[in-house]
Design a protein around this motif. Sequence first.
Motif, PDB file in Angstrom:
ATOM      1  N   GLU A 135       0.819  -1.210   0.000  1.00  0.00           N
ATOM      2  CA  GLU A 135       0.000   0.000   0.000  1.00  0.00           C
ATOM      3  C   GLU A 135       0.854   1.262   0.000  1.00  0.00           C
ATOM      4  OE1 GLU A 135      -3.493   0.279  -0.070  1.00  0.00           O
ATOM      5  OE2 GLU A 135      -3.335  -1.832  -0.566  1.00  0.00           O
ATOM      6  N   MET A 136       1.836   1.313   0.876  1.00  0.00           N
ATOM      7  CA  MET A 136       2.658   2.505   1.041  1.00  0.00           C
ATOM      8  C   MET A 136       4.042   2.096   1.545  1.00  0.00           C
ATOM      9  SD  MET A 136       0.705   5.211   0.387  1.00  0.00           S
ATOM     10  CE  MET A 136       1.395   6.622   1.212  1.00  0.00           C
ATOM     11  N   ALA A 137       5.001   3.001   1.366  1.00  0.00           N
ATOM     12  CA  ALA A 137       6.341   2.829   1.921  1.00  0.00           C
ATOM     13  C   ALA A 137       6.757   4.151   2.553  1.00  0.00           C
ATOM     14  CB  ALA A 137       7.332   2.431   0.832  1.00  0.00           C
ATOM     15  N   PHE A 138       7.459   4.047   3.685  1.00  0.00           N
ATOM     16  CA  PHE A 138       7.858   5.233   4.435  1.00  0.00           C
ATOM     17  C   PHE A 138       9.320   5.122   4.845  1.00  0.00           C
ATOM     18  CE2 PHE A 138       3.345   4.604   5.046  1.00  0.00           C
ATOM     19  CZ  PHE A 138       2.823   5.865   4.800  1.00  0.00           C
ATOM     20  N   ASP A 139       9.950   6.290   4.979  1.00  0.00           N
ATOM     21  CA  ASP A 139      11.339   6.325   5.408  1.00  0.00           C
ATOM     22  C   ASP A 139      11.484   6.049   6.901  1.00  0.00           C
ATOM     23  OD1 ASP A 139      12.479   6.934   2.900  1.00  0.00           O
ATOM     24  OD2 ASP A 139      11.999   9.057   3.168  1.00  0.00           O
ATOM     25  N   THR A 140      10.484   6.466   7.694  1.00  0.00           N
ATOM     26  CA  THR A 140      10.591   6.300   9.149  1.00  0.00           C
ATOM     27  C   THR A 140       9.345   5.627   9.711  1.00  0.00           C
ATOM     28  OG1 THR A 140       9.544   8.407   9.722  1.00  0.00           O
ATOM     29  CG2 THR A 140      11.943   8.441   9.316  1.00  0.00           C
ATOM     30  N   TYR A 141       9.517   5.044  10.886  1.00  0.00           N
ATOM     31  CA  TYR A 141       8.394   4.444  11.594  1.00  0.00           C
ATOM     32  C   TYR A 141       7.351   5.509  11.928  1.00  0.00           C
ATOM     33  CZ  TYR A 141       5.612   2.149  15.146  1.00  0.00           C
ATOM     34  OH  TYR A 141       4.546   1.638  15.857  1.00  0.00           O
ATOM     35  N   GLU A 142       7.817   6.667  12.345  1.00  0.00           N
ATOM     36  CA  GLU A 142       6.908   7.748  12.749  1.00  0.00           C
ATOM     37  C   GLU A 142       5.984   8.158  11.598  1.00  0.00           C
ATOM     38  OE1 GLU A 142      10.010   7.222  15.542  1.00  0.00           O
ATOM     39  OE2 GLU A 142      10.228   7.688  13.418  1.00  0.00           O
ATOM     40  N   GLU A 143       6.522   8.228  10.388  1.00  0.00           N
ATOM     41  CA  GLU A 143       5.702   8.565   9.220  1.00  0.00           C
ATOM     42  C   GLU A 143       4.643   7.490   8.970  1.00  0.00           C
ATOM     43  OE1 GLU A 143       8.743  11.003   6.296  1.00  0.00           O
ATOM     44  OE2 GLU A 143       8.860   8.821   6.322  1.00  0.00           O
ATOM     45  N   ALA A 144       5.056   6.229   9.055  1.00  0.00           N
ATOM     46  CA  ALA A 144       4.122   5.118   8.838  1.00  0.00           C
ATOM     47  C   ALA A 144       3.044   5.101   9.910  1.00  0.00           C
ATOM     48  CB  ALA A 144       4.885   3.790   8.826  1.00  0.00           C
ATOM     49  N   GLU A 145       3.447   5.312  11.144  1.00  0.00           N
ATOM     50  CA  GLU A 145       2.500   5.330  12.261  1.00  0.00           C
ATOM     51  C   GLU A 145       1.481   6.457  12.090  1.00  0.00           C
ATOM     52  OE1 GLU A 145       2.865   5.072  17.061  1.00  0.00           O
ATOM     53  OE2 GLU A 145       4.106   6.583  16.074  1.00  0.00           O
ATOM     54  N   ALA A 146       1.944   7.642  11.725  1.00  0.00           N
ATOM     55  CA  ALA A 146       1.043   8.784  11.522  1.00  0.00           C
ATOM     56  C   ALA A 146       0.040   8.491  10.409  1.00  0.00           C
ATOM     57  CB  ALA A 146       1.848  10.039  11.207  1.00  0.00           C
ATOM     58  N   TYR A 147       0.513   7.894   9.325  1.00  0.00           N
ATOM     59  CA  TYR A 147      -0.368   7.544   8.210  1.00  0.00           C
ATOM     60  C   TYR A 147      -1.455   6.564   8.657  1.00  0.00           C
ATOM     61  CZ  TYR A 147      -1.972   5.008   4.089  1.00  0.00           C
ATOM     62  OH  TYR A 147      -2.753   4.393   3.148  1.00  0.00           O
ATOM     63  N   LEU A 148      -1.040   5.502   9.349  1.00  0.00           N
ATOM     64  CA  LEU A 148      -2.005   4.494   9.786  1.00  0.00           C
ATOM     65  C   LEU A 148      -3.037   5.069  10.729  1.00  0.00           C
ATOM     66  CD1 LEU A 148       0.504   1.544  10.131  1.00  0.00           C
ATOM     67  CD2 LEU A 148      -1.451   1.617   8.570  1.00  0.00           C
TER      68      LEU A 148
END
Length: 156
Positions: A135-148
């Motif tokens: 679905e998506m790829a992120f550079d950091t955990y924080e970015e992925a967490e915010a998206y989710l």
Amino acid sequence: MLTFEQKLAVISKFPELERKDVSLGRVNFHYEQSAYDKKSVVYHLHPNGNGFVFAGKLHGYETDDKGFVNIRDFSADALRTLIEASIRSLAPKSTEELAIVGDAEEERWTGPDNQTLLLVNEDELWYVYAGLSLEMAFDTYEEAEAYLKEEGFARL
């Protein structure tokens, strides 16, 4: 506070749990299909209404040193939600999940309509999968967490 009988009624609606009567009128419920050594989902549900649910693999719950949450004051909805999450956290990985995750670090996130997404850390990136689809790829955990979180998902 729900009574012992009310809590039993909620817990008994989970066909994947097996009831085990123990001493002093207490009841345990086991998840025999658990992918882990841990099989107890409900531990020492007592006739006085006290008891515990395993949340050792979940985030957002205050647990004791064995990973259990005291459910004395839980509502029926809160109890149901916790048990569902506990079972999902112990469930074996699907073939799809094994194909995606392998030995990589991963988290399960659940959201609208009980949809589950996987957040996988691989090659210094964080990937979000829905089934086998990236679905998506992120550079950091924080970015992925915010998206989710923005999409209405919560970490299991």
